[in-house]
Scaffold this active site. Structure first.
Site, PDB file in Angstrom:
ATOM      1  N   ASP A  17       0.839  -1.203   0.000  1.00 26.67           N
ATOM      2  CA  ASP A  17       0.000   0.000   0.000  1.00 26.67           C
ATOM      3  C   ASP A  17       0.874   1.253   0.000  1.00 26.67           C
ATOM      4  OD1 ASP A  17      -2.299   1.487   0.023  1.00 26.67           O
ATOM      5  OD2 ASP A  17      -2.822   1.084   2.117  1.00 26.67           O
ATOM      6  N   GLY A  20       0.084   5.377  -4.421  1.00 26.33           N
ATOM      7  CA  GLY A  20      -0.532   6.648  -4.815  1.00 26.33           C
ATOM      8  C   GLY A  20       0.058   7.808  -4.021  1.00 26.33           C
ATOM      9  N   TRP A  22       2.922   7.923  -2.506  1.00 30.75           N
ATOM     10  CA  TRP A  22       4.339   8.093  -2.871  1.00 30.75           C
ATOM     11  C   TRP A  22       4.436   9.026  -4.088  1.00 30.75           C
ATOM     12  CZ3 TRP A  22       7.377   7.246  -7.149  1.00 30.75           C
ATOM     13  CH2 TRP A  22       8.755   7.167  -6.962  1.00 30.75           C
ATOM     14  N   HIS A  34       2.855   3.200  -8.894  1.00 33.10           N
ATOM     15  CA  HIS A  34       2.695   1.770  -9.191  1.00 33.10           C
ATOM     16  C   HIS A  34       3.935   1.244  -9.940  1.00 33.10           C
ATOM     17  CE1 HIS A  34      -1.300   1.934  -7.657  1.00 33.10           C
ATOM     18  NE2 HIS A  34      -1.817   2.621  -8.662  1.00 33.10           N
ATOM     19  N   ASN A  65     -10.633  -3.126  -6.609  1.00 33.75           N
ATOM     20  CA  ASN A  65      -9.794  -2.181  -7.369  1.00 33.75           C
ATOM     21  C   ASN A  65     -10.348  -1.847  -8.761  1.00 33.75           C
ATOM     22  OD1 ASN A  65      -6.613  -3.353  -5.993  1.00 33.75           O
ATOM     23  ND2 ASN A  65      -7.856  -1.612  -5.366  1.00 33.75           N
TER      24      ASN A  65
HETATM   25  C1  FPP Z   1      -1.952   0.136  -3.269  1.00 31.57           C
HETATM   26  O1  FPP Z   1      -1.486   1.464  -3.336  1.00 31.57           O
HETATM   27  C2  FPP Z   1      -1.428  -0.629  -4.374  1.00 31.57           C
HETATM   28  C3  FPP Z   1      -2.190  -1.219  -5.352  1.00 31.57           C
HETATM   29  C4  FPP Z   1      -3.654  -1.135  -5.387  1.00 31.57           C
HETATM   30  C5  FPP Z   1      -1.584  -1.942  -6.466  1.00 31.57           C
HETATM   31  C6  FPP Z   1      -0.318  -2.669  -6.164  1.00 31.57           C
HETATM   32  C7  FPP Z   1       0.351  -2.930  -7.447  1.00 31.57           C
HETATM   33  C8  FPP Z   1       1.676  -2.887  -7.678  1.00 31.57           C
HETATM   34  C9  FPP Z   1       2.685  -2.709  -6.636  1.00 31.57           C
HETATM   35  C10 FPP Z   1       2.189  -3.013  -9.062  1.00 31.57           C
HETATM   36  C11 FPP Z   1       1.807  -4.255  -9.798  1.00 31.57           C
HETATM   37  C12 FPP Z   1       2.116  -5.501  -9.065  1.00 31.57           C
HETATM   38  C13 FPP Z   1       2.867  -6.522  -9.501  1.00 31.57           C
HETATM   39  C14 FPP Z   1       2.927  -7.775  -8.722  1.00 31.57           C
HETATM   40  C15 FPP Z   1       3.657  -6.451 -10.722  1.00 31.57           C
HETATM   41  P1  FPP Z   1      -2.541   2.635  -3.516  1.00 31.57           P
HETATM   42  O2  FPP Z   1      -2.627   2.941  -4.964  1.00 31.57           O
HETATM   43  O3  FPP Z   1      -3.822   2.278  -2.857  1.00 31.57           O
HETATM   44  O4  FPP Z   1      -1.805   3.782  -2.723  1.00 31.57           O
HETATM   45  P2  FPP Z   1      -2.488   4.969  -1.894  1.00 31.57           P
HETATM   46  O5  FPP Z   1      -3.243   4.313  -0.755  1.00 31.57           O
HETATM   47  O6  FPP Z   1      -1.312   5.756  -1.406  1.00 31.57           O
HETATM   48  O7  FPP Z   1      -3.360   5.722  -2.834  1.00 31.57           O
END
Ligand code: FPP
Length: 247
Positions: A17, A20, A22, A34, A65
């Site tokens: 997590d 976004g 970051w 991502h 998602n």
């Molecule tokens: C959560 O951060 C992350 C995700 C919903 C996606 C995770 C995906 C990856 C790390 C890349 C693809 C994965 C692989 C295995 C290649 P968020 O977007 O919810 O962050 P935020 O809470 O700061 O908005």
């Protein structure tokens, strides 16, 4: 990589997590978070194997998602396809089996194709497993398992009298996988977010404020150290645990 002083978890599951946030902190579009998160995936899967973690599960895309903006969903699918394309040869080289949990049949065709290819090319490896949770939700998993179990009952391959957690769990996506010993969530959130709810029944949880793109092998090691200091009781008393471990 320093060696942790305590026991090593056999299975580490990670809620990645903070991508976004970051990106936002740097004035970048969310997708850049991502993209950087994919590099963290590579570093952490490698570091976990070096530590002796046999199984690592990464929560990459949840059933919820899909509700994100279409451009972000599309970009995440593109990153998954890119990751699978790029990493399959490395998984084969490192003898790592790739598995997926979730309704993977509903992923876009190009992702599914890469995923199926990577899973079949690595299916014969037994020592290390990388599990991607894709289009995954724990409640959806229970519904799918209940459907599959009901079919098995109707077909007579299981008997109602034999219903137990063990016979039912064979119908979960995680069938044949060990339960996670350690669940890590990055970015300072203290939630489970529909992730491995039944499998994590006795897992230890470590929450870190570090955002996923910044998570390094040092942070992984720190989480493993915390895990090593916990007393896992599985419903027993502390005294009972001490007497069984010293016997
Ligand atoms: C959560 O951060 C992350 C995700 C919903 C996606 C995770 C995906 C990856 C790390 C890349 C693809 C994965 C692989 C295995 C290649 P968020 O977007 O919810 O962050 P935020 O809470 O700061 O908005």
């Amino acid at each position: 990589m320093p060696i942790p002083s305590g026991p090593i978890p056999n299975h580490v599951a990670i809620i990645m997590d903070g991508n976004g946030r970051w990106a936002k902190q740097r004035g970048l579009p969310r997708i850049e978070g991502h993209r950087r998160g994919v590099e963290t995936v590579r570093e952490i899967t490698h570091a976990a194997r070096e530590l002796g973690v046999r199984c690592i599960t990464l929560y990459a895309f949840s059933v919820e998602n899909w509700k994100r903006p279409a451009a972000e969903v599309g970009a995440l699918m593109g990153l998954l396809e890119f990751f699978l394309k790029r990493e399959t040869a490395n998984l084969v080289r490192d003898k790592v089996r790739l598995r997926a949990i979730g309704r993977t049949q509903d992923l876009p065709e190009p992702v599914r194709r890469q995923l199926d290819a990577a899973m079949s090319e690595t299916a014969h490896f037994n020592d290390y497993t990388l599990v991607l949770a894709l289009n995954y939700g724990s409640r959806t998993e229970v519904v799918d398992a209940a459907r599959s179990y009901a079919s098995a009952l109707a077909a007579g391959t299981v008997r109602q009298d034999d219903t137990s957690w063990e016979t039912f769990a064979r119908h979960l996506y995680t069938s044949g996988m060990p339960d996670p010993d350690l669940v890590i969530r990055t970015s300072g959130e203290h939630r489970v977010s529909n992730f491995m709810l039944s499998q994590a029944a006795y897992a230890e949880f470590v929450f870190t404020p570090v955002l996923w793109p910044d998570f390094t092998k040092v942070d992984l090691l720190a989480a493993v150290e915390i895990f090593g200091k916990r007393e896992r009781r599985f419903g027993l008393t502390s005294e009972q645990v001490k007497s069984t471990t010293s016997a």
